[in-house]
Enzyme design. Structure first.
Site, PDB file in Angstrom:
ATOM      1  N   HIS A  63      -1.157  -8.403  -4.025  1.00 38.81           N
ATOM      2  CA  HIS A  63      -0.461  -8.471  -2.788  1.00 38.81           C
ATOM      3  C   HIS A  63      -0.704  -9.833  -1.769  1.00 38.81           C
ATOM      4  CE1 HIS A  63      -4.542  -7.322  -1.162  1.00 38.81           C
ATOM      5  NE2 HIS A  63      -4.000  -7.033  -0.046  1.00 38.81           N
ATOM      6  N   ASN A 113       0.993  -1.303   0.201  1.00 36.67           N
ATOM      7  CA  ASN A 113      -0.136  -0.022   0.103  1.00 36.67           C
ATOM      8  C   ASN A 113       0.964   1.177  -0.146  1.00 36.67           C
ATOM      9  OD1 ASN A 113      -2.191  -1.519   0.347  1.00 36.67           O
ATOM     10  ND2 ASN A 113      -2.908  -0.698   2.215  1.00 36.67           N
ATOM     11  N   GLY A 136      -1.495 -16.025   1.330  1.00 36.84           N
ATOM     12  CA  GLY A 136      -2.777 -16.418   1.086  1.00 36.84           C
ATOM     13  C   GLY A 136      -3.468 -15.886   2.384  1.00 36.84           C
ATOM     14  N   SER A 168       1.649 -19.192   1.839  1.00 35.45           N
ATOM     15  CA  SER A 168       2.029 -18.058   0.934  1.00 35.45           C
ATOM     16  C   SER A 168       2.802 -18.591  -0.271  1.00 35.45           C
ATOM     17  CB  SER A 168       2.952 -16.997   1.916  1.00 35.45           C
ATOM     18  OG  SER A 168       2.221 -16.619   2.811  1.00 35.45           O
ATOM     19  N   MET A 208      -5.442 -17.070   6.322  1.00 35.28           N
ATOM     20  CA  MET A 208      -5.004 -17.659   7.412  1.00 35.28           C
ATOM     21  C   MET A 208      -4.934 -19.469   7.110  1.00 35.28           C
ATOM     22  SD  MET A 208      -6.942 -17.174  10.988  1.00 35.28           S
ATOM     23  CE  MET A 208      -6.354 -17.896  12.555  1.00 35.28           C
TER      24      MET A 208
END
Length: 399
Positions: A328, A273, A305, A311, A307
């Site tokens: 992201h 961001n 990804g 990732s 919880m």
């Protein structure tokens, strides 16, 4: 989600200014409407949309907006500098013991939710003191309305926050342990963002805009100079905060596995961001990435990804078509409210089976089913990033 060879596609009704790595049919109507409104701004050179796209406050999450001599603070979002960090350790899966105790130790070292450090950890232990001293040395030059927040900002440096922010231990395909985390600029970043969004809305050139939430600052004005000053500061704060959390997490791991000779690779620490000045299509433009990472040729990044779904570690391909960007994360497919109505703590426990993490009603809005499929999101952007490895989560700390 369609196959990536079909992307990008032009968003209908956007005069080809918006190119998407997602099929229109897969994106909620309000997000499409937001993107069309952005495309109408006279300063916009182009918009690139990532496969994790979804509705955001003011501007769409998963969007990359290149503007000429202008920037919209809502297109950055209120969590200025939010991003991720990751580091590979020398530990292997067969050396892991006592994950419940390790989670408690990490939660004791790194405040989560609304909590803060009672006093800042000794930064000399991590070699971070010079950077942090320099950061807070600039505090008095920030917007005067936030000066009263200095002590809070000091206490929240190196703290997690809540929502989709996390601290995780993961395993790669070789069963090597990784530390990963996701956090931003805490309350100070949000306060600065809200202040500047309010100022932008009051400016004359923004009256009559297609959407006042997209109010912009113009290059060469005192308001733009003030925003950029505070923005760069908040982005630095967020990056330093992640560096401190990574150091505290590493320290907890070393202490937990006392007796193991432990090493750590160079860390990855990226914003998703933020604003950057970049050369796009031969022009110097202000690029805002809201829920998107820079994926320049060779850039390493983490795309998490939800919880418990792990990732991806990726390397940017430097695709100019996406303004050198990629997604992201997985991106939400369901609002927090909808997730809480639909799912229970029992559902969360079932979907995070085998993972050491909170499984109570307080984090049901973060249930994996509320997010898009991270594997499909990665598949949709094969021309933007190369996969270095997939990480599967074994421990997750949530605020």
């Amino acid at each position: 989600m369609s196959h990536s060879t079909a992307f990008p596609v032009a968003l209908s009704g956007s005069r080809d200014r918006v190119q998407m790595w997602a099929a229109e049919a897969d994106v909620e109507n309000e997000a499409l409407a937001q993107l069309r409104r952005v495309a109408q701004l006279p300063w916009v050179h182009g918009v690139r949309v990532m496969p994790d796209v979804h509705v955001g406050k003011g501007a769409t999450i998963g969007s990359v907006i290149a503007m000429n001599q202008a920037v919209s603070p809502s297109a950055v979002g209120v969590d200025i500098g939010c991003g991720v960090a990751a580091v590979r350790t020398s530990i292997r899966a067969d050396q892991l013991v006592g994950l419940e105790m390790l989670r408690a130790s990490v939660e004791a070292a790194i405040p989560v939710g609304f909590n803060a450090h009672e006093e800042l950890p000794d930064l000399r232990r991590f070699g971070l003191e010079a950077g942090v001293d320099g950061l807070f040395g600039k505090f008095e030059s920030l917007d005067e309305k936030v000066h009263r927040l200095r002590n809070k900002a000091v206490g929240q440096l190196g703290t997690l926050g809540g929502g989709n922010h996390f601290l995780e231990l993961c395993l790669d395909q070789e069963d090597r342990v990784w530390i990963t985390l996701h956090s931003g600029s805490r309350n100070i970043g949000k306060t600065l963002a809200d202040r500047h969004i309010s100022i932008a809305k009051s400016l004359g050139h923004n009256q009559g805009l297609v959407d006042r939430e997209l109010a912009v600052f113009l290059e060469g004005t005192p308001q733009m100079d003030a925003y950029k000053h505070d923005l760069w500061w908040a982005q630095e704060y967020a990056a330093k905060s992640r560096a401190l959390m990574l150091a505290l997490f590493k320290e907890s791991v070393v202490r937990h596995f006392e007796g193991l000779d432990m090493g750590f690779d160079a860390p990855i620490n990226v914003h998703h961001n933020y604003v950057n000045e970049e050369t796009i299509d031969g022009q110097t433009l202000l690029v805002t990435r809201k829920g998107a990472i820079r994926a320049g040729a060779g850039d390493l990044a983490l795309i998490p990804g939800s919880m418990g779904t792990g990732s991806y570690i990726v390397r940017g391909r430097g695709n100019p078509g996406s303004y050198f960007s990629a997604s992201h994360g997985a991106g939400r497919k369901m609002s927090r409210t909808a997730a809480k109505k639909r799912y229970s703590a029992q559902d969360l426990a079932a979907q995070t089976m085998g993972i050491e993490c909170r499984k109570d009603a307080g984090v049901v809005d973060e249930i994996p089913a509320a997010y898009k499929d991270i594997h499909q999101v990665i598949e949709a952007q094969k021309d933007l990033v190369d996969v270095v490895g997939h990480l599967r989560t074994i421990l997750c700390v949530k605020g």
